[in-house]
Each structure stands twice: as structure tokens, then as C-alpha cells.
Design an enzyme around this catalytic site. Structure first.
Site, PDB file in Angstrom:
ATOM      1  N   SER A   1      74.269 -58.299   9.701  1.00 19.59           N
ATOM      2  CA  SER A   1      73.094 -57.430   9.531  1.00 19.59           C
ATOM      3  C   SER A   1      71.754 -57.989   9.971  1.00 19.59           C
ATOM      4  O   SER A   1      70.783 -57.247  10.019  1.00 19.59           O
ATOM      5  CB  SER A   1      72.979 -57.000   8.078  1.00 19.59           C
ATOM      6  OG  SER A   1      73.792 -55.875   7.881  1.00 19.59           O
TER       7      SER A   1
ATOM      8  N   SER B   1      72.337 -53.859   9.071  1.00 15.31           N
ATOM      9  CA  SER B   1      71.558 -53.045   8.158  1.00 15.31           C
ATOM     10  C   SER B   1      70.074 -53.414   8.109  1.00 15.31           C
ATOM     11  O   SER B   1      69.284 -52.651   7.547  1.00 15.31           O
ATOM     12  CB  SER B   1      72.147 -53.168   6.755  1.00 15.31           C
ATOM     13  OG  SER B   1      72.038 -54.494   6.283  1.00 15.31           O
TER      14      SER B   1
ATOM     15  N   LYS C   1      62.677 -57.144   4.194  1.00 13.07           N
ATOM     16  CA  LYS C   1      63.693 -56.099   4.010  1.00 13.07           C
ATOM     17  C   LYS C   1      63.711 -55.664   2.550  1.00 13.07           C
ATOM     18  O   LYS C   1      63.577 -56.502   1.647  1.00 13.07           O
ATOM     19  CB  LYS C   1      65.057 -56.667   4.434  1.00 13.07           C
ATOM     20  CG  LYS C   1      66.210 -55.688   4.395  1.00 13.07           C
ATOM     21  CD  LYS C   1      67.516 -56.354   4.858  1.00 13.07           C
ATOM     22  CE  LYS C   1      68.690 -55.399   4.899  1.00 13.07           C
ATOM     23  NZ  LYS C   1      69.945 -56.044   5.345  1.00 13.07           N
TER      24      LYS C   1
HETATM   25  N1  GLN Z   1      77.660 -53.779   9.164  1.00 14.53           N
HETATM   26  C1  GLN Z   1      78.333 -54.593   8.202  1.00 14.53           C
HETATM   27  C2  GLN Z   1      78.695 -53.758   7.010  1.00 14.53           C
HETATM   28  O1  GLN Z   1      78.449 -52.618   7.034  1.00 14.53           O
HETATM   29  C3  GLN Z   1      77.492 -55.760   7.807  1.00 14.53           C
HETATM   30  C4  GLN Z   1      76.430 -55.426   6.861  1.00 14.53           C
HETATM   31  C5  GLN Z   1      75.616 -56.605   6.471  1.00 14.53           C
HETATM   32  O2  GLN Z   1      75.666 -57.659   7.092  1.00 14.53           O
HETATM   33  N2  GLN Z   1      74.871 -56.419   5.404  1.00 14.53           N
HETATM   34  O3  GLN Z   1      79.243 -54.240   6.062  1.00 14.53           O
END
Ligand code: GLN
Length: 493
Positions: free
Chosen positions: A182, A158, A83
């Protein structure tokens, strides 16, 4: 050059053995994956940077080491995707943001170093929501990633690029980051395994910070065994991260399967929040666990409903502070025209950050400001303690907890971009494990209208071995008929 089986048979162990026995060279494996990426990633958009030349060079080096009789690494020749939130030395690391669009770090993240030291071949850097803020990868400053199971749908986020890369067969495993879900949420929506280990189990050195007390390095792979193999390599103490645990690393690849755990299921009223298709998959998963020999009971999580709002206060507060470093001075985008220093900060940040990141910086700054700190930030901290206690109480009665990973399968691109709250609700089942720092895995558990969903297994701190044991038993018991998306299966030759 052809591969005789479909990608679902290309796991860490099989690829490594294929290379060690000389059936394929690491270079052949790398080139084949590069062809696959070149063949269809235009449609999917899993990668922000494909490292074709570097991967071939790396693979050749692995081949040379093997020929030279050196002890092969635990990931010798295994294609891995990273990532773009992880620093990679000399390789563009954008974090999905315009503000870092030309940033080349002078060092690599510990997790990346460890993968490479064991012979892992990095195929490229994957797409993500900007600064890991999002649940659909639509917040990437560059382009959205599409779900390999249905190109009109999101891969989750994400870490959507990493999940899509693994599902589409562009890499055997991938690194992701999980601050509120994420890794697990995109894994569920792309039909792959996703694990967030205990907070501190894997070093965060070189993981670009979003919310430091919630950020975890996580793994995406097609099987539980593959996930365990990567965790074994990346876990463990690191002098570069003072929050990294000294706890010895378990023999995750050797813990086997176990069926007779005491398993706590999320209370029924929370299960009722699921979309109907996902609800029936979850209920049949619980039946499967019971038939396997697990003792099933209902968990009690009285503060569950507060975990999502508390998460969004804590995550935005920490982000507002972490992201203060992007001011156009040391690295990252600097506006080309400005009148004075203050104006330069302002223009650089205005031009460099996307809408969601700005929204979160504003929300977080508000929660931390004097007069609001007690009402928001401090209250959220108290909720966090209560959520931790809820978990601890359940782990007195149960070995592990199970819950759905997401409320439903992948949604359509564009469906939730206009409505941030709807988007935030994608994380209702995943954020609590981040607040508590406990390990959790998502395993493919069934299909809703042809789209995959996942089962989440959560355990006490440092119970990764137990989680893998139940996950392996479940993986065998449900044995999903389809493990790879049709677009990847069609490519089989
Ligand atoms: N979807 C969650 C957020 O927007 C988690 C994101 C993540 O785990 N990086 O904060």
C-alpha cells in the site's frame, strides 16, 4: 508570495534551508501549500481533512523557535501529509471508514509525534481505502482519489491520498501504511518514491491495525533523499510497541550512492507477467543497473507464486480478529435503533463497514474457523516461512533484489471494482516483502504512455542503508525527464 522554482526542487533539505536562512518563513511555506491544496484538491481528492489552521499555527511556532535561537528540528517547517490510518490527537481519524467517521483519538501515533517533534508541519489527513484494504483508494467510504497524472485513473492504494498529495505538491513527504504494498504500489502509480522499511523498524503505535504481523509504517516522498530523511526521524525503538526493533537507526541521509552491488533480478517467467509497456521499462532499468556497474544475476524464488494467495488468507484472518473491536460500544459508529446488545453489534457493523471490509471479515473468519484452520490459515503460515527462506537464500548470493513494483501503470477508475481478484492481482510484486518482513523501496523508473511506473529494490532485514545507496545511484542514472505531473508543473510561478 511566489515560489521561484517548481515543486520538484522543494525537498526536505531545500525547504528546511530556505526557512533556516530566512529566505522564506515556515508560515509562508505552509500557506503556499494550503493554497495549492485549495486550488486543486477538489479535483484530486487527496485529503479527507485539511488542517489549514493547525498547519499555520505549527509553522508559526517553528518560525518562533528559529528566531528564538532554538536548535531547529530535522524537519523544521517541512509540510507533511498523514494517511488517515494514523491516530492524530484531537483530529478526526477515519481510517477511510464510516464506522470511524467522527472518531477523534486521544493520542497521536509515534511516527506522527516524531515528525512533529522535529518541526514537521502536518497539512492534513489523506484519503485511503477503508481500513487500508484495497489497491486503488476506491474503497474509501468518502470519495475516490484521482491520479494527478491522469484524473480518469486511480492513484493506487491503499495510501492513494498520500501518494497523490506528494505527487501534486501538497506536501513534501507523507506517511502511509504498507500491509501488502500500500505504500510502494501507489508510489509507483503516482511517480513518487515509496518505502516500506523492515518490519519493526518503525513503531506501529497509533497505526490502526489491519493485519498486525504484516502492517508496516511507510514513507512517500519525491526523492530518495527525502524518504531517507523522514525514515531517520521516525525509525527506532518505542516502548509503546513491543514489536518495534531495538536495532540502532542508520545514518540514512548520509549513506550516499553506490553502484557495484550484486543484484538479483526476478526470474524471467515472472517478468513475462508484466504488461508489455511495463516489461520494456523494467528490462531497460536492468540494463541501466548493469551499465552503472552492478553485477546482475537471476534470483530463484520457487515459492513466489504462492505468496499472493497466502497473503490474502493471512491478511483477512488477522483483519477479522482486529476489526472485532468495532462493535459500537467504546468508540466508532453505533446504530441509532436496535433491540438488544446483539442486534446493536450487528446493525452498527452492518451500517459502519463497506463491502470490501465485510468480504474480508467473512473470508478471514472462515479461514480461522475450526475445520478450516489447518487447510487455510496454517497452510498460509507455512508458505510464509518458505517465502522467507527463499529471500534468505537469495541474500546469500545477492546484496539486493530488483523487481517491478506493479504489473503496469495506473488503471482507470471503476475498471477493477467489480472484480476483487483482478484488484488483488495489483499486489503480485509487493506482498512477498510483507510476508518476509524485509525492507523494500519503489523508485520512479520510467513511463508507459505518459504514466509513471516504479522499480522495486528489496533487501535483507535492516538493510535500509544499502537500499538507499542503490536507489540513489539508480535515481541519478535514469534521471527521468519529468518528475512532476503536468497539473502540478502548470501551477509553477
Ligand atoms: N492491496 C492490498 C490489500 O488490499 C494491500 C493493502 C495494504 O498494503 N494495506 O490487502
Amino acid at each position: 508570495m511566489t515560489f521561484d522554482h517548481d515543486i520538484s526542487e522543494y525537498g526536505v533539505t531545500s525547504v528546511r534551508e530556505m526557512i533556516l536562512t530566512g529566505r522564506r518563513s515556515a508560515e509562508e511555506v505552509a500557506r503556499r501549500h494550503i493554497e495549492w491544496i485549495a486550488g486543486s484538491d477538489k479535483e484530486i481528492g487527496a485529503f479527507l481533512t485539511v488542517m489549514a489552521d493547525e498547519a499555520v499555527d505549527r509553522a508559526r511556532a517553528v518560525d518562533r523557535e528559529i528566531r528564538g535561537g532554538e536548535k531547529p528540528g530535522r524537519l523544521a517547517g517541512v509540510p507533511v501529509a498523514i494517511k488517515d490510518v494514523f491516530a492524530t490527537r484531537g483530529i478526526r481519524t477515519t481510517c477511510g471508514s464510516r464506522i470511524l467517521s467522527s472518531y477523534k483519538p486521544p493520542f497521536s501515533a509515534t511516527a506522527v509525534e516524531r515528525i512533529m517533534a522535529e518541526g514537521g508541519v502536518v497539512m492534513g489527513k489523506t484519503n485511503m481505502d477503508e481500513f487500508a484494504m484495497g489497491s486503488s483508494t476506491e474503497n474509501s467510504a468518502f470519495f475516490p482519489t484521482r491520479n494527478p497524472w491522469d484524473l480518469e485513473r486511480v492513484p493506487g492504494g491503499s495510501s492513494g491520498g498520500s501518494a497523490a498529495a506528494v505527487a501534486a505538491g501538497y506536501a513534501v513527504a507523507a506517511l502511509g501504511s504498507d500491509t501488502g504494498g500500500s505504500v510502494r504500489q501507489p508510489a509507483a502509480l503516482c511517480g513518487v518514491v515509496g518505502m516500506k522499511p523492515t518490519y519493526g523498524r518503525v513503531s506501529r503505535y497509533g497505526l490502526i491495525a489491519f493485519a498486525s504481523s504484516l502492517d508496516h509504517v511507510g514513507i512517500l516522498a519525491r526523492t530518495v533523499d527525502d524518504c531517507a530523511a523522514v525514515l531517520e526521524v521516525i525509525a527506532g525503538e518505542d516502548p509503546n510497541d513491543s514489536t518495534c526493533a531495538r536495532e540502532p537507526v542508520g545514518a540514512y541521509t548520509e549513506s550516499g550512492a553506490r553502484r557495484d552491488f550484486r543484484v538479483g533480478v526476478l526470474p524471467e517467467k515472472l517478468i513475462d507477467q508484466l504488461e508489455p509497456g511495463a516489461r520494456s521499462v523494467f528490462l531497460s532499468n536492468v540494463d541501466a543497473l548493469r551499465q552503472m556497474g552492478a553485477t546482475i544475476g537471476e534470483s530463484t524464488l520457487p515459492h513466489w507464486d504462492y505468496s499472493l494467495p497466502a497473503y490474502y488468507i493471512l491478511a483477512t484472518s488477522e483483519a477479522s480478529s482486529n476489526l472485532a473491536r468495532y462493535d459500537g460500544v467504546k468508540y466508532g459508529h453505533r446504530s441509532s435503533s436496535y433491540e438488544n446488545l446483539r442486534d446493536m453489534y450487528c446493525r452498527s457493523r452492518t451500517e459502519g463497514f463497506g463491502a470490501e471490509v465485510k468480504r474480508r471479515i467473512i473470508l478471514g473468519t472462515h479461514s480461522l474457523s475450526s475445520g478450516y484452520y489447518d487447510a487455510y490459515y496454517q497452510r498460509a503460515c507455512r508458505i510464509r516461512t518458505l517465502v522467507m527462506r527463499d529471500f534468505a537464500e537469495n541474500f546469500g548470493r545477492f546484496d539486493l533484489l530488483v523487481m517491478p513494483t506493479t504489473p503496469g501503470p495506473a488503471f482507470r477508475l471503476g475498471d477493477r471494482v467489480e472484480d476483487p481478484v483482478q484488484m488483488y492481482l495489483s499486489d503480485v510484486f509487493t506482498v512477498a516483502a510483507n510476508l518476509a518482513g524485509v525492507p523494500a523501496i519503489s523508485i520512479p523508473s520510467g513511463f508507459v504512455d505518459g504514466l509513471p511506473v516504479g522499480l522495486q529494490v528489496v533487501g535483507p532485514h535492516f538493510s535500509e542503508e544499502k537500499i538507499f545507496q542503490l536507489a540513489r545511484a539508480f535515481e541519478r542514472a535514469v534521471s527521468l525527464p519529468v518528475r512532476i505531473p503536468p497539473m502540478a508543473a502548470a501551477r509553477r510561478n
